[in-house]
Write a protein that holds these residues in place. Structure first.
Motif, PDB file in Angstrom:
ATOM      1  N   PRO A 113     -23.097  -5.799   3.006  1.00 21.05           N
ATOM      2  CA  PRO A 113     -23.063  -4.503   3.716  1.00 21.05           C
ATOM      3  C   PRO A 113     -24.398  -3.773   3.717  1.00 21.05           C
ATOM      4  O   PRO A 113     -24.724  -3.064   4.685  1.00 21.05           O
ATOM      5  CB  PRO A 113     -22.003  -3.704   2.936  1.00 21.05           C
ATOM      6  N   ILE A 114     -25.181  -3.945   2.666  1.00 20.94           N
ATOM      7  CA  ILE A 114     -26.443  -3.217   2.572  1.00 20.94           C
ATOM      8  C   ILE A 114     -27.407  -3.603   3.682  1.00 20.94           C
ATOM      9  O   ILE A 114     -28.321  -2.842   4.032  1.00 20.94           O
ATOM     10  CB  ILE A 114     -27.086  -3.464   1.181  1.00 20.94           C
ATOM     11  N   PHE A 115     -27.226  -4.781   4.277  1.00 18.00           N
ATOM     12  CA  PHE A 115     -28.131  -5.261   5.329  1.00 18.00           C
ATOM     13  C   PHE A 115     -27.520  -5.121   6.719  1.00 18.00           C
ATOM     14  O   PHE A 115     -27.904  -5.843   7.647  1.00 18.00           O
ATOM     15  CB  PHE A 115     -28.516  -6.723   5.061  1.00 18.00           C
ATOM     16  N   PHE A 116     -26.594  -4.190   6.860  1.00 13.96           N
ATOM     17  CA  PHE A 116     -25.945  -3.986   8.157  1.00 13.96           C
ATOM     18  C   PHE A 116     -26.956  -3.619   9.244  1.00 13.96           C
ATOM     19  O   PHE A 116     -26.938  -4.174  10.352  1.00 13.96           O
ATOM     20  CB  PHE A 116     -24.882  -2.888   8.022  1.00 13.96           C
ATOM     21  N   GLU A 117     -27.848  -2.691   8.952  1.00 19.76           N
ATOM     22  CA  GLU A 117     -28.832  -2.265   9.936  1.00 19.76           C
ATOM     23  C   GLU A 117     -29.820  -3.381  10.258  1.00 19.76           C
ATOM     24  O   GLU A 117     -30.263  -3.507  11.407  1.00 19.76           O
ATOM     25  CB  GLU A 117     -29.565  -1.020   9.437  1.00 19.76           C
ATOM     26  N   LEU A 118     -30.172  -4.171   9.262  1.00 19.24           N
ATOM     27  CA  LEU A 118     -31.068  -5.305   9.509  1.00 19.24           C
ATOM     28  C   LEU A 118     -30.431  -6.307  10.457  1.00 19.24           C
ATOM     29  O   LEU A 118     -31.078  -6.806  11.394  1.00 19.24           O
ATOM     30  CB  LEU A 118     -31.437  -5.989   8.187  1.00 19.24           C
ATOM     31  N   ARG A 119     -29.151  -6.597  10.248  1.00 19.02           N
ATOM     32  CA  ARG A 119     -28.452  -7.536  11.134  1.00 19.02           C
ATOM     33  C   ARG A 119     -28.423  -7.007  12.566  1.00 19.02           C
ATOM     34  O   ARG A 119     -28.614  -7.766  13.519  1.00 19.02           O
ATOM     35  CB  ARG A 119     -27.020  -7.777  10.634  1.00 19.02           C
ATOM     36  N   ASN A 120     -28.182  -5.714  12.724  1.00 20.57           N
ATOM     37  CA  ASN A 120     -28.158  -5.138  14.070  1.00 20.57           C
ATOM     38  C   ASN A 120     -29.523  -5.205  14.736  1.00 20.57           C
ATOM     39  O   ASN A 120     -29.623  -5.290  15.965  1.00 20.57           O
ATOM     40  CB  ASN A 120     -27.689  -3.686  14.018  1.00 20.57           C
ATOM     41  N   ALA A 121     -30.576  -5.158  13.929  1.00 15.78           N
ATOM     42  CA  ALA A 121     -31.924  -5.268  14.490  1.00 15.78           C
ATOM     43  C   ALA A 121     -32.244  -6.703  14.905  1.00 15.78           C
ATOM     44  O   ALA A 121     -32.984  -6.925  15.867  1.00 15.78           O
ATOM     45  CB  ALA A 121     -32.955  -4.773  13.477  1.00 15.78           C
ATOM     46  N   ILE A 122     -31.669  -7.678  14.190  1.00 18.22           N
ATOM     47  CA  ILE A 122     -31.928  -9.090  14.493  1.00 18.22           C
ATOM     48  C   ILE A 122     -31.129  -9.541  15.700  1.00 18.22           C
ATOM     49  O   ILE A 122     -31.657 -10.172  16.619  1.00 18.22           O
ATOM     50  CB  ILE A 122     -31.587  -9.982  13.282  1.00 18.22           C
ATOM     51  N   PHE A 123     -29.851  -9.220  15.705  1.00 19.27           N
ATOM     52  CA  PHE A 123     -28.990  -9.646  16.810  1.00 19.27           C
ATOM     53  C   PHE A 123     -27.935  -8.585  17.069  1.00 19.27           C
ATOM     54  O   PHE A 123     -27.417  -7.962  16.149  1.00 19.27           O
ATOM     55  CB  PHE A 123     -28.321 -10.997  16.498  1.00 19.27           C
ATOM     56  N   GLU A 124     -27.639  -8.374  18.347  1.00 17.91           N
ATOM     57  CA  GLU A 124     -26.649  -7.376  18.744  1.00 17.91           C
ATOM     58  C   GLU A 124     -25.364  -7.999  19.255  1.00 17.91           C
ATOM     59  O   GLU A 124     -24.315  -7.372  19.239  1.00 17.91           O
ATOM     60  CB  GLU A 124     -27.236  -6.457  19.826  1.00 17.91           C
ATOM     61  N   THR A 125     -25.441  -9.240  19.739  1.00 22.97           N
ATOM     62  CA  THR A 125     -24.267  -9.914  20.299  1.00 22.97           C
ATOM     63  C   THR A 125     -23.962 -11.173  19.501  1.00 22.97           C
ATOM     64  O   THR A 125     -24.806 -11.666  18.736  1.00 22.97           O
ATOM     65  CB  THR A 125     -24.502 -10.290  21.768  1.00 22.97           C
ATOM     66  N   SER A 126     -22.779 -11.694  19.714  1.00 21.58           N
ATOM     67  CA  SER A 126     -22.392 -12.924  19.023  1.00 21.58           C
ATOM     68  C   SER A 126     -23.253 -14.097  19.485  1.00 21.58           C
ATOM     69  O   SER A 126     -23.549 -15.003  18.699  1.00 21.58           O
ATOM     70  CB  SER A 126     -20.907 -13.232  19.283  1.00 21.58           C
ATOM     71  N   GLU A 127     -23.683 -14.079  20.756  1.00 19.94           N
ATOM     72  CA  GLU A 127     -24.546 -15.141  21.263  1.00 19.94           C
ATOM     73  C   GLU A 127     -25.904 -15.117  20.567  1.00 19.94           C
ATOM     74  O   GLU A 127     -26.445 -16.161  20.191  1.00 19.94           O
ATOM     75  CB  GLU A 127     -24.734 -15.007  22.780  1.00 19.94           C
ATOM     76  N   GLU A 128     -26.461 -13.928  20.378  1.00 18.26           N
ATOM     77  CA  GLU A 128     -27.740 -13.806  19.684  1.00 18.26           C
ATOM     78  C   GLU A 128     -27.604 -14.216  18.219  1.00 18.26           C
ATOM     79  O   GLU A 128     -28.510 -14.838  17.655  1.00 18.26           O
ATOM     80  CB  GLU A 128     -28.252 -12.376  19.787  1.00 18.26           C
ATOM     81  N   CYS A 129     -26.478 -13.875  17.617  1.00 20.50           N
ATOM     82  CA  CYS A 129     -26.222 -14.262  16.226  1.00 20.50           C
ATOM     83  C   CYS A 129     -26.166 -15.778  16.098  1.00 20.50           C
ATOM     84  O   CYS A 129     -26.738 -16.353  15.166  1.00 20.50           O
ATOM     85  CB  CYS A 129     -24.919 -13.632  15.733  1.00 20.50           C
ATOM     86  N   LEU A 130     -25.490 -16.431  17.046  1.00 19.33           N
ATOM     87  CA  LEU A 130     -25.375 -17.884  17.010  1.00 19.33           C
ATOM     88  C   LEU A 130     -26.734 -18.534  17.183  1.00 19.33           C
ATOM     89  O   LEU A 130     -27.063 -19.502  16.490  1.00 19.33           O
ATOM     90  CB  LEU A 130     -24.414 -18.350  18.098  1.00 19.33           C
ATOM     91  N   ARG A 131     -27.540 -18.002  18.099  1.00 23.71           N
ATOM     92  CA  ARG A 131     -28.869 -18.576  18.314  1.00 23.71           C
ATOM     93  C   ARG A 131     -29.740 -18.411  17.074  1.00 23.71           C
ATOM     94  O   ARG A 131     -30.456 -19.344  16.663  1.00 23.71           O
ATOM     95  CB  ARG A 131     -29.539 -17.898  19.512  1.00 23.71           C
ATOM     96  N   PHE A 132     -29.696 -17.233  16.467  1.00 21.01           N
ATOM     97  CA  PHE A 132     -30.457 -17.004  15.242  1.00 21.01           C
ATOM     98  C   PHE A 132     -30.021 -17.968  14.150  1.00 21.01           C
ATOM     99  O   PHE A 132     -30.855 -18.584  13.467  1.00 21.01           O
ATOM    100  CB  PHE A 132     -30.262 -15.557  14.781  1.00 21.01           C
ATOM    101  N   ARG A 133     -28.729 -18.126  13.988  1.00 25.27           N
ATOM    102  CA  ARG A 133     -28.202 -18.999  12.934  1.00 25.27           C
ATOM    103  C   ARG A 133     -28.585 -20.463  13.185  1.00 25.27           C
ATOM    104  O   ARG A 133     -29.011 -21.166  12.269  1.00 25.27           O
ATOM    105  CB  ARG A 133     -26.679 -18.851  12.852  1.00 25.27           C
TER     106      ARG A 133
END
Length: 445
Positions: A113-133
């Motif tokens: 939870p402490i990195f919630f804002e960092l995650r939002n800065a890295i990716f905003e959508t599930s597609e961006e999250c998948l690409r990052f991963r």
């Protein structure tokens, strides 16, 4: 020792430097670069680096991968973890154990939870999250250079991106363009960059659409046929090899399947088996890893280059000054020496000098050549190869004496530390075997 936070810091700084070199040097050799407007310059950089220069998520993922790629490293090799049947080796089915563990730990921490804002800065959508991963997985897994299957997979990725087949395509286009009327050759590449979205109309697309009219002439048609025949002969051996490899594995032989971080997908994005997968099927290991395919050849090149950049950052000390190389070489030797003294590794001392030369010849120098071959670093691409060759030659000249002094110093240091631990055990103050009283019970920490 070698695998420490200092190593993570060094690799991270090196990865960031590589990105900076790519962004600033990608078009340094272009004759009109100085006269171009900023928008045109950005567009040219984008194409010269296969889109990497204008892709911030690639930049961040590479730096992030460099920071976490060896998190919770135990100071022993994957091979030793497998020999010991270590819980991590069992969890990851003996495949790239340390790398998969680092990925798991890194993702677990990032999802706190402490990195919630960092995650939002890295990716905003599930597609961006998948690409990052997926990109992070590929980059970190590429650092397992002791795994022959993964090394072969990386070589075939590079071959697909920059190998004979692509050279053949470019040769056909170059020689065909010479036969295209001047009015067709004058079609320029138009580029628009708006909101981070790049749309391109390449002159090769225009040329392909007019090939039918070009080949209507008998002499031009014969020339194109001769070019195609020539290229076909160049690539015939590779095609035959791929076909034979795909037939070598007996039907029904699937190998072990295990719990692992991977970008494998149960559904292929398109039909057919890619060249690098054909080669992977023939290897002794049971891992068969598919990576997302793309109709855009630039994406294949970009992914291959990013993996090479990650590998280069991981061994950046070999392409920097000789003093830096020597310092990290000593730390690696000390780490492996301590592991062998604890019965958790082989004695690396006898062939250390010769093994470093072999490592330069078989891995470092070829890696530096690929960085140069990619063309994304401009004239700076020569620097990697130059430094690697200079360090290799200097080690060949001075490495034997350096190795002997390193062995002697490491042994003396080990004996001194061992005596200190023995003394601490006597008075109960050892940091490794500390006793603390809880309700009259002595617990060993």
């Amino acid at each position: 020792h070698f695998h420490s936070f200092e190593h993570a810091y060094h690799v991270t700084i090196s990865a960031n430097k590589l990105i900076d070199m790519l962004v600033t040097s990608g078009i340094s050799g272009h004759s009109d670069a100085a006269n171009m407007k900023r928008k045109q310059l950005r567009a040219l950089k984008h194409f010269a680096t296969f889109g990497i220069s204008s892709d911030p998520i690639s930049h961040f993922t590479l730096v992030f991968a460099a920071l976490v790629h060896d998190i919770e490293h135990l100071g022993i090799t994957n091979r030793q973890l497998v020999i010991e049947s270590h819980p991590l080796a069992i969890r990851y089915n003996d495949q790239s154990v340390a790398e998969q563990n680092s990925l798991s730990v890194a993702f677990d921490i990032l999802m706190e939870p402490i990195f919630f804002e960092l995650r939002n800065a890295i990716f905003e959508t599930s597609e961006e999250c998948l690409r990052f991963r997926q990109l992070l997985i590929n980059l970190i897994m590429a650092t397992d250079i002791a795994n022959p299957e993964r090394v072969q997979l990386g070589k075939n990725k590079w071959k697909e991106a920059f190998g004979i087949s692509q050279v053949a395509v470019e040769t056909i286009e170059m020689r065909a363009e010479q036969m295209v009327p001047t009015t067709i050759r004058s079609v320029e590449e138009t580029t628009t960059i708006e909101g981070g979205l790049v749309e391109k109309q390449h002159h090769r697309d225009s040329m392909c659409s007019t090939l039918s009219s070009v080949t209507s002439s008998a002499d031009r048609g014969d020339s194109l046929c001769s070019i195609t025949s020539e290229i076909s002969q160049m690539t015939h051996c590779d095609s035959s090899l791929d076909n034979s490899l795909s037939q070598e594995r007996p039907s029904g032989e699937t190998g072990r399947q295990g719990r692992r971080h991977s970008c494998c997908s149960s559904e292929r994005p398109r039909s057919g088996v890619r060249p690098e997968i054909n080669c992977a099927l023939n290897l002794r290991g049971s891992t068969i890893e598919f990576y997302p395919s793309s109709d855009d050849h630039d994406d294949t090149k970009a992914n291959a280059i990013l993996e090479q950049m990650m590998q280069a950052a991981d061994v950046a000390h070999t392409m920097q000054s000789f003093n830096i190389f020597k310092r990290w070489n000593e730390r690696l030797y000390e780490e492996l020496f301590v592991a062998s003294q604890l019965g958790r590794g082989e004695n690396v001392g006898p062939n250390w000098y010769e093994n470093q030369i072999t490592f330069f010849d078989s891995y470092i120098i070829p890696l530096a050549k690929r960085l140069k071959q990619s063309g994304v670093f401009g004239v700076m691409g020569e620097t990697f190869l130059k430094c690697a060759v200079e360090n290799r030659d200097k080690w060949q000249a001075e490495g034997s004496e350096i190795t002997e002094k390193m062995k002697e110093f490491t042994l003396v240091k080990w004996k001194a530390n061992f005596k200190q631990e023995e003394a601490k055990l006597v008075d109960g103050s050892s940091t490794r075997f500390r006793r603390r009283s809880m309700g009259g019970n002595a617990l060993v920490a």
